[in-house]
Enzyme design. Sequence first.
Site, mmCIF file in Angstrom:
data_model
loop_
_atom_site.group_PDB
_atom_site.id
_atom_site.type_symbol
_atom_site.label_atom_id
_atom_site.label_comp_id
_atom_site.label_asym_id
_atom_site.label_seq_id
_atom_site.Cartn_x
_atom_site.Cartn_y
_atom_site.Cartn_z
ATOM 1 N N ALA A 123 3.306 3.215 17.267
ATOM 2 C CA ALA A 123 1.911 2.799 17.176
ATOM 3 C C ALA A 123 1.258 3.398 15.934
ATOM 4 O O ALA A 123 1.698 4.431 15.420
ATOM 5 C CB ALA A 123 1.146 3.243 18.419
ATOM 6 N N ASP A 124 0.201 2.738 15.435
ATOM 7 C CA ASP A 124 -0.640 3.372 14.427
ATOM 8 C C ASP A 124 -1.997 3.662 15.073
ATOM 9 O O ASP A 124 -2.202 3.382 16.259
ATOM 10 C CB ASP A 124 -0.747 2.526 13.155
ATOM 11 C CG ASP A 124 -1.359 1.154 13.403
ATOM 12 O OD1 ASP A 124 -2.123 0.991 14.381
ATOM 13 O OD2 ASP A 124 -1.078 0.237 12.620
ATOM 14 N N SER A 125 -2.910 4.243 14.289
ATOM 15 C CA SER A 125 -4.166 4.690 14.898
ATOM 16 C C SER A 125 -4.959 3.526 15.480
ATOM 17 O O SER A 125 -5.624 3.670 16.507
ATOM 18 C CB SER A 125 -5.003 5.440 13.858
ATOM 19 O OG SER A 125 -5.247 4.600 12.744
ATOM 20 N N LEU A 126 -4.864 2.351 14.850
ATOM 21 C CA LEU A 126 -5.605 1.196 15.382
ATOM 22 C C LEU A 126 -4.985 0.677 16.679
ATOM 23 O O LEU A 126 -5.681 0.182 17.556
ATOM 24 C CB LEU A 126 -5.667 0.075 14.347
ATOM 25 C CG LEU A 126 -6.524 0.370 13.120
ATOM 26 C CD1 LEU A 126 -6.525 -0.814 12.171
ATOM 27 C CD2 LEU A 126 -7.955 0.731 13.520
ATOM 28 N N ASP A 127 -3.662 0.804 16.776
ATOM 29 C CA ASP A 127 -3.012 0.410 18.029
ATOM 30 C C ASP A 127 -3.528 1.270 19.178
ATOM 31 O O ASP A 127 -3.697 0.799 20.309
ATOM 32 C CB ASP A 127 -1.489 0.568 17.927
ATOM 33 C CG ASP A 127 -0.872 -0.392 16.919
ATOM 34 O OD1 ASP A 127 -1.421 -1.496 16.770
ATOM 35 O OD2 ASP A 127 0.124 -0.020 16.289
#
Lengths: 420, 78
Positions: B35-39
């Site tokens: 995941a990234d921070s927006l996920d």
Amino acid sequence: MRRVVVTGLGLVTPLGADVETTWANILAGKSGAGPITKFDASNQKCRIACEVKPADHEYGFDANQRVDHKVQRQVDPFIVFGIDAAGQAIEDAGLENMDEAMRLRAGCSIGSGIGGLPGIESESLVLAEKGPGRVSPHFVHGRLINLISGQVSIKYGLMGPNHAVVTACSTGAHSIGDAARMIRDDDADIMLAGGAESTICPIGIAGFAQARALSTAFNDEPTRASRPYDQARDGFVMGEGAGVVVLEEYEHAKARGAKIYAEVVGYGLSGDAYHVTAPHPEGSGAFRSMEMALRKAGLAPADIDYINAHGTSTPLGDELELGAVRRLFGDAIETVSMSSTKSAIGHLLGGAGAVESIFCILALRDQIVPPTLNLDNPSDSCQGVDLVPYTAKKREVRAVLNNSFGFGGTNASLVMKKID
Amino acid sequence: MSDTADRVKKIVVEHLGVEADKVTEEASFIDDLGADSLDIVELVMAFEEEFGVEIPDDAAEKISTVSDAIKYIEENKG
């Protein structure tokens, strides 16, 4: 001067999820039109479209082939179509394993006419019903037009120019033309170029219908609705999908032994400076765009054997384009074949120019020109021109011309030919 | 396994497109699940919808593993 050739093709269309299936269906005279299934269109004036078919259909599209599950969830369908078509083109060109030096000189120019309209529509409803705290964090970058180029560059590590054209229905043709110039001008050796669109959603259909651009007289006979040059035509049928080509510098392509489909030899652009939606009454912009493309190609009208027309099936546009071709071509109008494949797949808006350029390239490859469907009674001004009614036609095809015109009075023409 | 844990894991699988057996309670959204921070912002929104809880930004910032999420929801759901 650096020459630019086409070495890979990728298509997602209402008649197929790849190049060969689409082309076989186009040549067989099939139509991709049907009732709208993506949403309940019963209250719309236009209730038909050329949708990309679901994965379980005979020639349906399976997004899982080339697009990550997570990306599929975050982005609008036009981006999914664009990533897939770009992937097909890369595979077709044999460029799946480019080294870093090659990737530094490889870029993207894949645009769209409108971008993520379905997502803008649905997230606006979320905003109204649930408030700003429920709007997706992926809303913006999942709808932006340049995010096909962005996603493709990330997926394949392409570090060259990253560009996206937005010129309504001439986007696809401008994308290829601009990208060809980038290669010619030594900005890159390889460019993924094309366009994509997916706006078959309530606000998209309603908006174009309110602009009186869509066909509304054939809701009960969808496959008869897109009928360029026919007297009964009453507007375009909305299509969706994507077309992407690999453009490559000629010596670069030769050195790696690439298959070369065609050379991009001419690109013309013009503005009507007349009206936002109506074409210029004398077709002056279309004329100048084609004239420039031929001049850049160093070809005469008599050298062109096939024109893939813009020909959207609107009452005004088709005959104005044909009039401009007639004036430019003079006596050569008698030897050229001109058809509108929008009769089969509808109008892919920002994807149209790229998809139709690929049909032009396939016409060069196979020495056959695709038909114009539903041409029962050509308008009077269309007499004496080979519009390839109903049936594909085997003939010599040395050079081809593709026209794309868009709202705002923007025009693009491309000339391609077999490599010498 | 608790009902909350099942539902959290289902949301994670659906949103991140990962195999269900990778979604262990110790798994870090960023380090283990891609995941990234927006996920994570999106996952937090999905948890709020599913469980009818509100997860303020300062609490959301502390959620980095699956068990962090389960624990926060268990402690705060109505």
